[in-house]
Motif scaffolding. Sequence first.
Motif, PDB file in Angstrom:
ATOM      1  N   GLY A  53       0.798  -1.220   0.000  1.00 43.55           N
ATOM      2  CA  GLY A  53       0.000   0.000   0.000  1.00 43.55           C
ATOM      3  C   GLY A  53       0.832   1.273   0.000  1.00 43.55           C
ATOM      4  N   GLU A  54       2.088   1.186   0.383  1.00 40.53           N
ATOM      5  CA  GLU A  54       2.977   2.349   0.401  1.00 40.53           C
ATOM      6  C   GLU A  54       3.573   2.646  -0.975  1.00 40.53           C
ATOM      7  N   PHE A  55       3.369   1.736  -1.915  1.00 37.23           N
ATOM      8  CA  PHE A  55       3.997   1.883  -3.228  1.00 37.23           C
ATOM      9  C   PHE A  55       3.524   3.126  -3.978  1.00 37.23           C
ATOM     10  N   VAL A  56       2.241   3.446  -3.915  1.00 40.20           N
ATOM     11  CA  VAL A  56       1.696   4.572  -4.682  1.00 40.20           C
ATOM     12  C   VAL A  56       2.416   5.872  -4.326  1.00 40.20           C
ATOM     13  N   GLU A  57       2.621   6.112  -3.044  1.00 40.57           N
ATOM     14  CA  GLU A  57       3.321   7.331  -2.625  1.00 40.57           C
ATOM     15  C   GLU A  57       4.757   7.352  -3.153  1.00 40.57           C
ATOM     16  N   LEU A  58       5.426   6.215  -3.095  1.00 41.60           N
ATOM     17  CA  LEU A  58       6.796   6.143  -3.602  1.00 41.60           C
ATOM     18  C   LEU A  58       6.825   6.405  -5.106  1.00 41.60           C
ATOM     19  N   GLN A  59       5.894   5.815  -5.842  1.00 40.68           N
ATOM     20  CA  GLN A  59       5.854   5.998  -7.294  1.00 40.68           C
ATOM     21  C   GLN A  59       5.564   7.455  -7.659  1.00 40.68           C
ATOM     22  N   GLN A  60       4.778   8.139  -6.849  1.00 42.93           N
ATOM     23  CA  GLN A  60       4.523   9.559  -7.100  1.00 42.93           C
ATOM     24  C   GLN A  60       5.794  10.380  -6.927  1.00 42.93           C
ATOM     25  N   ARG A  61       6.619  10.010  -5.965  1.00 43.79           N
ATOM     26  CA  ARG A  61       7.875  10.733  -5.743  1.00 43.79           C
ATOM     27  C   ARG A  61       8.916  10.381  -6.797  1.00 43.79           C
ATOM     28  N   TYR A  62       8.910   9.127  -7.256  1.00 41.49           N
ATOM     29  CA  TYR A  62       9.891   8.651  -8.231  1.00 41.49           C
ATOM     30  C   TYR A  62       9.169   8.042  -9.435  1.00 41.49           C
ATOM     31  N   PRO A  63       8.538   8.874 -10.266  1.00 34.47           N
ATOM     32  CA  PRO A  63       7.773   8.350 -11.409  1.00 34.47           C
ATOM     33  C   PRO A  63       8.681   7.848 -12.531  1.00 34.47           C
ATOM     34  N   GLY A  64       8.082   7.062 -13.404  1.00 31.10           N
ATOM     35  CA  GLY A  64       8.780   6.632 -14.611  1.00 31.10           C
ATOM     36  C   GLY A  64       9.601   5.374 -14.473  1.00 31.10           C
ATOM     37  N   GLY A  65       9.497   4.702 -13.336  1.00 37.89           N
ATOM     38  CA  GLY A  65      10.238   3.458 -13.149  1.00 37.89           C
ATOM     39  C   GLY A  65       9.516   2.275 -13.769  1.00 37.89           C
ATOM     40  N   ARG A  66      10.081   1.108 -13.554  1.00 34.57           N
ATOM     41  CA  ARG A  66       9.505  -0.133 -14.093  1.00 34.57           C
ATOM     42  C   ARG A  66       9.077  -1.019 -12.929  1.00 34.57           C
ATOM     43  N   LEU A  67       7.803  -1.391 -12.908  1.00 29.01           N
ATOM     44  CA  LEU A  67       7.237  -2.212 -11.839  1.00 29.01           C
ATOM     45  C   LEU A  67       7.139  -3.662 -12.283  1.00 29.01           C
ATOM     46  N   GLN A  68       7.584  -4.557 -11.408  1.00 23.73           N
ATOM     47  CA  GLN A  68       7.418  -5.996 -11.614  1.00 23.73           C
ATOM     48  C   GLN A  68       6.686  -6.557 -10.406  1.00 23.73           C
ATOM     49  N   GLU A  69       5.758  -7.454 -10.645  1.00 21.40           N
ATOM     50  CA  GLU A  69       5.101  -8.172  -9.562  1.00 21.40           C
ATOM     51  C   GLU A  69       5.693  -9.573  -9.513  1.00 21.40           C
ATOM     52  N   LEU A  70       6.229  -9.942  -8.381  1.00 20.12           N
ATOM     53  CA  LEU A  70       6.758 -11.287  -8.182  1.00 20.12           C
ATOM     54  C   LEU A  70       5.648 -12.108  -7.544  1.00 20.12           C
ATOM     55  N   ARG A  71       5.234 -13.172  -8.243  1.00 19.46           N
ATOM     56  CA  ARG A  71       4.104 -13.977  -7.779  1.00 19.46           C
ATOM     57  C   ARG A  71       4.501 -15.444  -7.642  1.00 19.46           C
ATOM     58  N   ALA A  72       3.842 -16.111  -6.708  1.00 19.94           N
ATOM     59  CA  ALA A  72       4.033 -17.546  -6.492  1.00 19.94           C
ATOM     60  C   ALA A  72       3.288 -18.320  -7.578  1.00 19.94           C
ATOM     61  N   ALA A  73       3.482 -19.621  -7.613  1.00 16.91           N
ATOM     62  CA  ALA A  73       2.809 -20.474  -8.600  1.00 16.91           C
ATOM     63  C   ALA A  73       1.291 -20.348  -8.513  1.00 16.91           C
ATOM     64  N   ASP A  74       0.766 -20.121  -7.310  1.00 23.73           N
ATOM     65  CA  ASP A  74      -0.689 -19.965  -7.156  1.00 23.73           C
ATOM     66  C   ASP A  74      -1.140 -18.520  -7.370  1.00 23.73           C
ATOM     67  N   GLN A  75      -0.224 -17.668  -7.825  1.00 24.35           N
ATOM     68  CA  GLN A  75      -0.469 -16.275  -8.196  1.00 24.35           C
ATOM     69  C   GLN A  75      -0.608 -15.302  -7.029  1.00 24.35           C
ATOM     70  N   HIS A  76      -0.380 -15.744  -5.794  1.00 19.04           N
ATOM     71  CA  HIS A  76      -0.426 -14.742  -4.723  1.00 19.04           C
ATOM     72  C   HIS A  76       0.857 -13.908  -4.768  1.00 19.04           C
ATOM     73  N   LEU A  77       0.713 -12.655  -4.402  1.00 18.18           N
ATOM     74  CA  LEU A  77       1.813 -11.701  -4.490  1.00 18.18           C
ATOM     75  C   LEU A  77       2.895 -12.011  -3.467  1.00 18.18           C
ATOM     76  N   LEU A  78       4.136 -12.088  -3.935  1.00 19.43           N
ATOM     77  CA  LEU A  78       5.287 -12.271  -3.055  1.00 19.43           C
ATOM     78  C   LEU A  78       6.003 -10.945  -2.804  1.00 19.43           C
ATOM     79  N   ALA A  79       6.089 -10.105  -3.843  1.00 19.29           N
ATOM     80  CA  ALA A  79       6.777  -8.820  -3.699  1.00 19.29           C
ATOM     81  C   ALA A  79       6.480  -7.930  -4.899  1.00 19.29           C
ATOM     82  N   LEU A  80       6.585  -6.626  -4.672  1.00 19.95           N
ATOM     83  CA  LEU A  80       6.615  -5.642  -5.748  1.00 19.95           C
ATOM     84  C   LEU A  80       8.057  -5.182  -5.877  1.00 19.95           C
TER      85      LEU A  80
END
Length: 84
Positions: A53-80
């Motif tokens: 949930g803290e990611f949006v604020e960080l992205q506003q401060r540092y726009p233009g980066g590349r986001l990857q979602e790291l997911r497990a085999a069952d698709q639950h989120l492991l990390a941004l």
Amino acid sequence: MGATYFFGVPFMYWDFGTLAFLLRDQAGLDIQPGEIPEVTAPARFIFVPERAGEFVELQQRYPGGRLQELRAADQHLLALIYDW
């Protein structure tokens, strides 16, 4: 890649056993909840799901980066992972 800023505290820490072993050659800093660090590019930000949930604020401060979602085999989120 520059330093890695790890948004894991209090759930996980940069120097946690497995992370410390796998990423032993990568400089990293633990970031406290509610904190957005001042950084210079290039930088990598990693968020555990509990702090995603803290990611949006960080992205506003540092726009233009590349986001990857790291997911497990069952698709639950492991990390941004955001490279800026």
